[in-house]
Design a protein around this motif. Structure first.
Motif, PDB file in Angstrom:
ATOM      1  N   VAL A   1       0.772  -1.209  -0.089  1.00 48.49           N
ATOM      2  CA  VAL A   1      -0.019  -0.160  -0.193  1.00 48.49           C
ATOM      3  C   VAL A   1       0.833   1.390   0.131  1.00 48.49           C
ATOM      4  CG1 VAL A   1      -1.628   1.507   1.333  1.00 48.49           C
ATOM      5  CG2 VAL A   1      -1.861  -1.044   1.229  1.00 48.49           C
ATOM      6  N   MET A   2       1.832   1.244   0.720  1.00 52.52           N
ATOM      7  CA  MET A   2       2.839   2.388   0.775  1.00 52.52           C
ATOM      8  C   MET A   2       3.590   2.598  -0.547  1.00 52.52           C
ATOM      9  SD  MET A   2       6.058   2.996   3.425  1.00 52.52           S
ATOM     10  CE  MET A   2       7.154   4.195   3.057  1.00 52.52           C
ATOM     11  N   ALA A   3       3.868   1.494  -1.364  1.00 53.83           N
ATOM     12  CA  ALA A   3       4.577   1.669  -2.460  1.00 53.83           C
ATOM     13  C   ALA A   3       3.633   2.480  -3.413  1.00 53.83           C
ATOM     14  CB  ALA A   3       5.258   0.070  -2.833  1.00 53.83           C
ATOM     15  N   ILE A   4       2.406   1.781  -3.546  1.00 49.82           N
ATOM     16  CA  ILE A   4       1.373   2.224  -4.503  1.00 49.82           C
ATOM     17  C   ILE A   4       1.131   3.616  -4.058  1.00 49.82           C
ATOM     18  CG2 ILE A   4       0.707   0.123  -5.226  1.00 49.82           C
ATOM     19  CD1 ILE A   4      -1.885   0.576  -3.622  1.00 49.82           C
ATOM     20  N   SER A   5       1.160   4.095  -2.941  1.00 47.96           N
ATOM     21  CA  SER A   5       0.671   5.357  -2.437  1.00 47.96           C
ATOM     22  C   SER A   5       1.754   6.503  -2.908  1.00 47.96           C
ATOM     23  CB  SER A   5       0.645   5.563  -1.043  1.00 47.96           C
ATOM     24  OG  SER A   5      -0.457   4.720  -0.674  1.00 47.96           O
ATOM     25  N   ILE A   6       3.045   5.864  -3.015  1.00 46.99           N
ATOM     26  CA  ILE A   6       4.065   6.964  -3.116  1.00 46.99           C
ATOM     27  C   ILE A   6       4.667   6.915  -4.550  1.00 46.99           C
ATOM     28  CG2 ILE A   6       6.555   7.261  -2.443  1.00 46.99           C
ATOM     29  CD1 ILE A   6       6.007   6.162   0.253  1.00 46.99           C
ATOM     30  N   LEU A   7       4.751   5.964  -5.207  1.00 45.70           N
ATOM     31  CA  LEU A   7       5.312   5.999  -6.725  1.00 45.70           C
ATOM     32  C   LEU A   7       4.641   6.671  -7.357  1.00 45.70           C
ATOM     33  CD1 LEU A   7       6.078   2.131  -7.218  1.00 45.70           C
ATOM     34  CD2 LEU A   7       7.641   3.773  -6.532  1.00 45.70           C
ATOM     35  N   PRO A   8       3.274   6.909  -7.532  1.00 48.01           N
ATOM     36  CA  PRO A   8       2.666   7.814  -8.631  1.00 48.01           C
ATOM     37  C   PRO A   8       3.046   9.157  -8.089  1.00 48.01           C
ATOM     38  CG  PRO A   8       1.019   6.436  -7.777  1.00 48.01           C
ATOM     39  CD  PRO A   8       2.334   6.009  -6.921  1.00 48.01           C
ATOM     40  N   SER A   9       3.291   9.772  -7.070  1.00 53.86           N
ATOM     41  CA  SER A   9       3.692  11.160  -6.511  1.00 53.86           C
ATOM     42  C   SER A   9       5.231  11.295  -6.890  1.00 53.86           C
ATOM     43  CB  SER A   9       3.626  11.000  -5.226  1.00 53.86           C
ATOM     44  OG  SER A   9       2.097  11.005  -4.765  1.00 53.86           O
ATOM     45  N   ILE A  10       5.996  10.057  -6.743  1.00 53.25           N
ATOM     46  CA  ILE A  10       7.494  10.473  -7.175  1.00 53.25           C
ATOM     47  C   ILE A  10       7.310  10.640  -8.472  1.00 53.25           C
ATOM     48  CG2 ILE A  10       9.681   9.137  -7.394  1.00 53.25           C
ATOM     49  CD1 ILE A  10       8.978   7.561  -4.894  1.00 53.25           C
ATOM     50  N   MET A  11       6.707   9.900  -9.524  1.00 52.32           N
ATOM     51  CA  MET A  11       6.729   9.957 -10.802  1.00 52.32           C
ATOM     52  C   MET A  11       6.415  11.326 -11.324  1.00 52.32           C
ATOM     53  SD  MET A  11       7.539   8.022 -13.166  1.00 52.32           S
ATOM     54  CE  MET A  11       8.268   8.502 -14.761  1.00 52.32           C
ATOM     55  N   SER A  12       5.168  11.970 -10.800  1.00 50.50           N
ATOM     56  CA  SER A  12       4.772  13.254 -11.118  1.00 50.50           C
ATOM     57  C   SER A  12       5.266  14.448 -10.432  1.00 50.50           C
ATOM     58  CB  SER A  12       3.264  13.403 -10.839  1.00 50.50           C
ATOM     59  OG  SER A  12       3.064  13.118  -9.447  1.00 50.50           O
ATOM     60  N   VAL A  13       5.593  14.467  -9.218  1.00 46.54           N
ATOM     61  CA  VAL A  13       6.039  15.636  -8.221  1.00 46.54           C
ATOM     62  C   VAL A  13       7.647  15.487  -9.084  1.00 46.54           C
ATOM     63  CG1 VAL A  13       6.574  16.618  -6.375  1.00 46.54           C
ATOM     64  CG2 VAL A  13       4.158  15.701  -6.435  1.00 46.54           C
ATOM     65  N   GLY A  14       8.266  14.258  -8.615  1.00 45.53           N
ATOM     66  CA  GLY A  14       9.557  14.340  -9.097  1.00 45.53           C
ATOM     67  C   GLY A  14      10.099  14.747 -10.320  1.00 45.53           C
ATOM     68  N   LEU A  15       8.987  14.314 -11.532  1.00 45.17           N
ATOM     69  CA  LEU A  15       9.269  14.918 -12.701  1.00 45.17           C
ATOM     70  C   LEU A  15       8.991  16.574 -12.734  1.00 45.17           C
ATOM     71  CD1 LEU A  15       9.790  14.538 -15.892  1.00 45.17           C
ATOM     72  CD2 LEU A  15       7.301  14.219 -16.017  1.00 45.17           C
ATOM     73  N   LEU A  16       8.044  17.072 -12.027  1.00 47.27           N
ATOM     74  CA  LEU A  16       7.912  18.414 -11.939  1.00 47.27           C
ATOM     75  C   LEU A  16       9.164  19.033 -11.369  1.00 47.27           C
ATOM     76  CD1 LEU A  16       4.052  18.732 -11.018  1.00 47.27           C
ATOM     77  CD2 LEU A  16       5.037  19.542 -13.070  1.00 47.27           C
ATOM     78  N   GLY A  17       9.719  18.484 -10.348  1.00 43.47           N
ATOM     79  CA  GLY A  17      10.945  19.176  -9.653  1.00 43.47           C
ATOM     80  C   GLY A  17      12.104  18.983 -10.605  1.00 43.47           C
ATOM     81  N   LEU A  18      12.272  17.900 -11.408  1.00 46.77           N
ATOM     82  CA  LEU A  18      13.201  17.870 -12.493  1.00 46.77           C
ATOM     83  C   LEU A  18      13.231  18.767 -13.072  1.00 46.77           C
ATOM     84  CD1 LEU A  18      13.942  14.001 -12.482  1.00 46.77           C
ATOM     85  CD2 LEU A  18      15.346  15.442 -11.500  1.00 46.77           C
ATOM     86  N   LEU A  19      12.048  18.923 -13.801  1.00 49.18           N
ATOM     87  CA  LEU A  19      11.820  20.158 -15.031  1.00 49.18           C
ATOM     88  C   LEU A  19      12.249  21.457 -14.009  1.00 49.18           C
ATOM     89  CD1 LEU A  19       8.819  18.655 -16.604  1.00 49.18           C
ATOM     90  CD2 LEU A  19      10.708  18.891 -17.470  1.00 49.18           C
ATOM     91  N   ALA A  20      11.645  21.627 -12.957  1.00 54.03           N
ATOM     92  CA  ALA A  20      11.911  23.278 -12.632  1.00 54.03           C
ATOM     93  C   ALA A  20      13.311  23.216 -12.160  1.00 54.03           C
ATOM     94  CB  ALA A  20      11.099  23.212 -11.295  1.00 54.03           C
ATOM     95  N   ALA A  21      13.996  22.174 -11.784  1.00 54.04           N
ATOM     96  CA  ALA A  21      15.306  22.428 -11.453  1.00 54.04           C
ATOM     97  C   ALA A  21      16.282  22.699 -12.968  1.00 54.04           C
ATOM     98  CB  ALA A  21      15.940  21.120 -10.765  1.00 54.04           C
ATOM     99  N   LYS A  22      15.849  22.069 -13.828  1.00 53.42           N
ATOM    100  CA  LYS A  22      16.490  22.173 -15.049  1.00 53.42           C
ATOM    101  C   LYS A  22      16.038  23.242 -16.020  1.00 53.42           C
ATOM    102  CE  LYS A  22      18.143  19.501 -19.195  1.00 53.42           C
ATOM    103  NZ  LYS A  22      18.249  18.196 -19.696  1.00 53.42           N
ATOM    104  N   TYR A  23      14.633  23.672 -16.016  1.00 52.68           N
ATOM    105  CA  TYR A  23      14.313  24.790 -16.980  1.00 52.68           C
ATOM    106  C   TYR A  23      13.786  25.842 -16.163  1.00 52.68           C
ATOM    107  CZ  TYR A  23      14.707  20.920 -20.364  1.00 52.68           C
ATOM    108  OH  TYR A  23      15.131  19.955 -21.233  1.00 52.68           O
ATOM    109  N   THR A  24      14.008  26.090 -14.766  1.00 53.80           N
ATOM    110  CA  THR A  24      13.295  27.330 -14.260  1.00 53.80           C
ATOM    111  C   THR A  24      14.548  27.721 -13.173  1.00 53.80           C
ATOM    112  OG1 THR A  24      12.009  26.494 -12.451  1.00 53.80           O
ATOM    113  CG2 THR A  24      10.979  26.340 -14.380  1.00 53.80           C
ATOM    114  N   PRO A  25      14.509  28.957 -12.865  1.00 53.43           N
ATOM    115  CA  PRO A  25      15.429  29.459 -11.888  1.00 53.43           C
ATOM    116  C   PRO A  25      14.925  29.075 -10.347  1.00 53.43           C
ATOM    117  CG  PRO A  25      14.318  31.218 -12.522  1.00 53.43           C
ATOM    118  CD  PRO A  25      13.795  30.091 -13.182  1.00 53.43           C
ATOM    119  N   LEU A  26      13.681  28.391 -10.098  1.00 57.37           N
ATOM    120  CA  LEU A  26      13.041  28.300  -8.583  1.00 57.37           C
ATOM    121  C   LEU A  26      14.033  27.834  -7.799  1.00 57.37           C
ATOM    122  CD1 LEU A  26      10.557  28.529  -7.109  1.00 57.37           C
ATOM    123  CD2 LEU A  26      10.010  26.397  -7.780  1.00 57.37           C
ATOM    124  N   PHE A  27      14.584  26.567  -8.048  1.00 61.47           N
ATOM    125  CA  PHE A  27      15.442  26.243  -7.055  1.00 61.47           C
ATOM    126  C   PHE A  27      16.832  26.700  -6.791  1.00 61.47           C
ATOM    127  CE2 PHE A  27      12.594  22.514  -7.920  1.00 61.47           C
ATOM    128  CZ  PHE A  27      12.044  22.485  -6.372  1.00 61.47           C
TER     129      PHE A  27
END
Length: 440
Positions: A306-332
């Motif tokens: 249950v923990m794995a299925i709860s976390i993996l989708p968030s890692i995939m979406s939020v993680g991708l958004l974070g990588l995009l923000a880190a690479k293409y925006t000056p936010l971080f």
């Protein structure tokens, strides 16, 4: 006829002692003792995950996708999305995670998403290993958390919890449960105790933001990503130490220091002079009441899944958004300059990158590890520590805390997060330099 009757209590006691020590010892061996197999020296759990992925081959991607789809549909089926605005936002993010996983698996979508440091890196280096290690790790966590070891340790450390961390002795169980289990297990324990009036609001907040960090199984993923498995034991124990030192400082600063410290049913003082005996007896009592190994394994495996299925989708979406923000925006980059002085003081070459990667951890705890995977050793080590010691991140722990009764707002948690990251960097960078010197 007296001999069997007289020996029965003794036999029962021996059986209970074995029930306490055998599973606990096996758990320690699986999680903490490196063994060389196939030319790789690492802990047994890591070997198991590597073997499982090798057996699954190309199907490991489809396995991860199945978990992500299950995780996206779970809150819809259970109706969790109705609870709050935060739940609805994360339900949308989980559905977005399904789309991201499909793109990662099929190659469909914009080309910039398929650059090596985007979807392929996130899916292959993080999502698939997490999807394997959490359920497999959960099976063996039963050996550590179900047979009295946690309770025995908890009683032994009671004298240090109140003066150092300003929490009751029983909170040691929450802390260790989080570190060897998961923050979700630790938060579940904390919330139940707080609702029973045994923790004050301040104590519950301290435990939730200071002890409910990612588990040992997740730390393996961080260590693997940063190529730190060769120093796993040093990384694990030093990260544990730094995390708890940071917590000891944070509890003495606002906002935690100003929260309500009254508890309706506080912990009584332990009887002086009998701590070791009490710890031993408590451990034996838990071991005697513990269910059979098959039941503990089944329960832990279910919770891990249950923990794995709860976390993996968030890692995939939020993680991708974070990588995009880190690479293409000056936010971080902007946010990272707030942490730059805490890194630059040590004079390492990757100071700016480490400060920015640490700031990115607010979105997802794995981002510092992902962003610093190719850095120098000291910076990689510090990134691995900060990933764990920061405790708070938007892809999982913050929503989990918001779903409890603990009176912590997003604003309070953001302030605690900033303090924790700044202090963690101050301690982790010189520690990484020391470890680099020790291992040559």
């Amino acid at each position: 006829m007296k001999t069997p009757t007289a020996s029965s209590p003794q036999q029962a006691r021996i059986a209970t002692i074995l029930k306490l020590f055998v599973p606990s010892t096996l758990g320690i061996l699986i999680f903490f003792v490196p063994i060389e197999l196939g030319g790789r020296r690492t802990i047994l759990l890591d070997h198991m995950v590597t073997g499982a992925r090798a057996v699954m081959g190309d199907y490991s991607g489809f396995y991860a996708l199945a978990l992500i789809i299950a995780g996206a549909t779970y809150p819809l089926i259970r109706g969790y999305w109705r609870r709050s605005l935060t739940e609805r936002i994360f339900t949308v993010l989980k559905i977005t995670g399904v789309a991201a996983a499909v793109m990662a698996l099929t190659g469909w979508g914009p080309a910039f998403l398929h650059e090596p440091d985007m979807l392929p890196f996130l899916f292959e280096r993080l999502v698939i290993p997490v999807g394997l290690i959490v359920p497999i790790g959960a099976i063996f966590l039963a050996l550590l958390i179900s047979y009295g070891l946690l309770e025995l340790i908890g009683v032994l450390v009671q004298p240090v919890m109140r003066p150092i961390w300003r929490t009751p002795g029983r909170s040691a169980i929450d802390a260790v449960a989080s570190f060897v289990g998961s923050y979700s297990i630790g938060l579940l324990i904390t919330n139940r105790v707080y609702q029973a009036g045994q923790y004050s609001a301040r104590e519950a907040a301290i435990i939730a933001t200071g002890f409910s960090t990612v588990s040992a199984t997740f730390m393996i993923i961080v260590a693997r990503t940063l190529d730190l498995m060769t120093v796993w034991n040093l990384y694990f124990w030093l990260t544990l130490l730094i995390t708890f030192i940071v917590t000891a400082v944070t509890v003495r600063l606002p906002p935690l220091s100003r929260m309500d410290a009254r508890a309706d049913n506080g912990e009584p003082e332990a009887e002086p002079g009998r701590r070791l005996a009490t710890a031993w007896q408590t451990g034996l009592e838990v071991a005697a009441r513990a269910p059979g190994l098959h039941r503990s394994v089944a329960l832990n495996f279910k919770e891990g899944l249950v923990m794995a299925i709860s976390i993996l989708p968030s890692i995939m979406s939020v993680g991708l958004l974070g990588l995009l923000a880190a690479k293409y925006t000056p936010l971080f980059e902007w946010l990272g300059w707030l942490f730059y002085p805490f890194v630059a003081i040590w004079g390492i070459p990757d100071a700016a990158a480490l400060a920015q990667a640490s700031a990115a951890g607010l979105a997802e705890m794995f981002l510092p590890a992902l962003l610093m995977a190719e850095a120098e050793f000291a910076a990689r080590f510090a990134a691995g520590v900060v990933s764990v010691s920061a405790v708070l991140f938007f892809s999982a722990s913050i929503p989990c805390i918001l779903s409890t009764s603990i009176p912590l707002s997003v604003g309070r948690m953001m302030l605690v997060w900033f303090i924790r990251v700044a202090l963690s960097l101050l301690l982790a960078v010189p520690t990484g330099l020391l470890v680099q010197t020790l291992v040559g």
